[in-house]
Enzyme design. Structure first.
Site, short mmCIF file in Angstrom:
data_model
loop_
_atom_site.label_atom_id
_atom_site.label_comp_id
_atom_site.label_asym_id
_atom_site.label_seq_id
_atom_site.Cartn_x
_atom_site.Cartn_y
_atom_site.Cartn_z
N ASP A 99 2.49 7.15 -2.90
CA ASP A 99 2.13 5.76 -2.65
C ASP A 99 1.13 5.30 -3.70
O ASP A 99 0.19 6.03 -4.04
CB ASP A 99 1.52 5.62 -1.25
CG ASP A 99 1.29 4.17 -0.86
OD1 ASP A 99 2.27 3.50 -0.48
OD2 ASP A 99 0.14 3.71 -0.95
N ASN A 107 -1.33 -6.59 -7.68
CA ASN A 107 -0.49 -7.79 -7.67
C ASN A 107 -1.32 -9.06 -7.56
O ASN A 107 -1.08 -10.05 -8.27
CB ASN A 107 0.51 -7.74 -6.51
CG ASN A 107 1.79 -7.02 -6.88
OD1 ASN A 107 2.17 -6.95 -8.04
ND2 ASN A 107 2.48 -6.48 -5.88
N ASP A 116 5.09 -5.08 -11.54
CA ASP A 116 6.38 -4.48 -11.91
C ASP A 116 6.21 -3.48 -13.04
O ASP A 116 6.86 -2.42 -13.06
CB ASP A 116 7.37 -5.57 -12.32
CG ASP A 116 7.85 -6.40 -11.13
OD1 ASP A 116 7.61 -5.99 -9.98
OD2 ASP A 116 8.48 -7.45 -11.37
N ASP A 142 6.08 -0.04 -2.96
CA ASP A 142 5.31 0.75 -3.93
C ASP A 142 5.31 2.23 -3.56
O ASP A 142 4.40 2.97 -3.94
CB ASP A 142 3.87 0.22 -4.03
CG ASP A 142 3.13 0.33 -2.70
OD1 ASP A 142 3.80 0.34 -1.65
OD2 ASP A 142 1.89 0.40 -2.71
#
Length: 218
Positions: A99, A107, A116, A142
């Site tokens: 993770d 983000n 990304d 993610d």
């Protein structure tokens, strides 16, 4: 993307048309130039059809963003992988749940395009550090998995260390901190059910994440 479909159909087109030309030459004693042109077109059409097959196969198995295998692929692959484990030889398959730490923060701060880039960089790092025959999967969002046959928790630690070292270098290149938390579970020692293995590895991953939070708060 592999070229299996393109090469296979182009070769089939080439040999089938070659046989047809030889047959025509055997019967008529000559071959019109138009047949050579048609043969070239025939091969190109075979290549194009093969390309469509390769694309369809790629997107049925891979995550378009990260190029890692997708959830569907590994769920179909697992029964075969599990069947190869010889318990008499104490063989096992390790499942790593990975993770990305503070991904929402990345983000929110840098934008989804940067997010990304981070996901692609992590997936590329995972692929570079696994062995041939291991699998990197984008499990969702993610979260990634590594499925690594014929290994154990004891020799997973060097893999984790390599990944973390490389991500540290990637952080410098991208000018932001990239870190991950990893949990491990082993088949069949921890469980013989894949969903249960994921749950165990996921719990271990969150324990690792909590350790990091506590160490940062000290």
């Amino acid at each position: 993307m592999k070229y299996f479909g393109r090469v296979s159909l182009a070769v089939i087109a080439f040999f089938s048309w070659t046989l047809l030309i030889f047959y025509y030459y055997y019967v008529h004693g000559n071959v019109d130039e138009i047949y050579v042109l048609v043969a070239i077109i025939y091969i190109l059409v075979g290549w194009w059809l093969g390309k469509q097959y390769d694309k369809a196969k790629f997107y049925s198995e891979k995550d378009p963003l990260t190029q890692a295998y997708n959830r569907r692929y590994i769920l179909e692959k697992l029964p075969k992988l599990f069947s190869t484990v010889d318990r008499r030889k104490n063989e096992s398959i390790s499942v790593l749940v990975i993770d990305v730490d503070r991904f929402k923060e990345i983000n929110d701060t840098f934008g989804h395009q940067k997010g990304d880039v981070v996901l692609r960089s992590i997936a590329a790092t995972l692929r570079r550090n696994i062995r041939r025959g291991d699998y990197v999967i984008r499990w969702g969002g993610d979260e990634f998995l590594i499925v690594t046959p014929n290994t154990s928790k004891d020799n997973i630690l060097p893999l984790i260390n390599r990944i973390e070292r490389e991500l540290s270098e990637t952080s410098k290149q991208l000018s932001l901190t990239i870190s991950i938390s990893i949990g491990v579970a082993n088949y069949p020692q921890d469980s013989t059910d894949f969903n249960e293995l994921i749950k165990i590895a996921d719990n271990n991953m969150y324990l690792e994440k909590e350790k990091k939070k506590k160490s940062c708060s000290i």
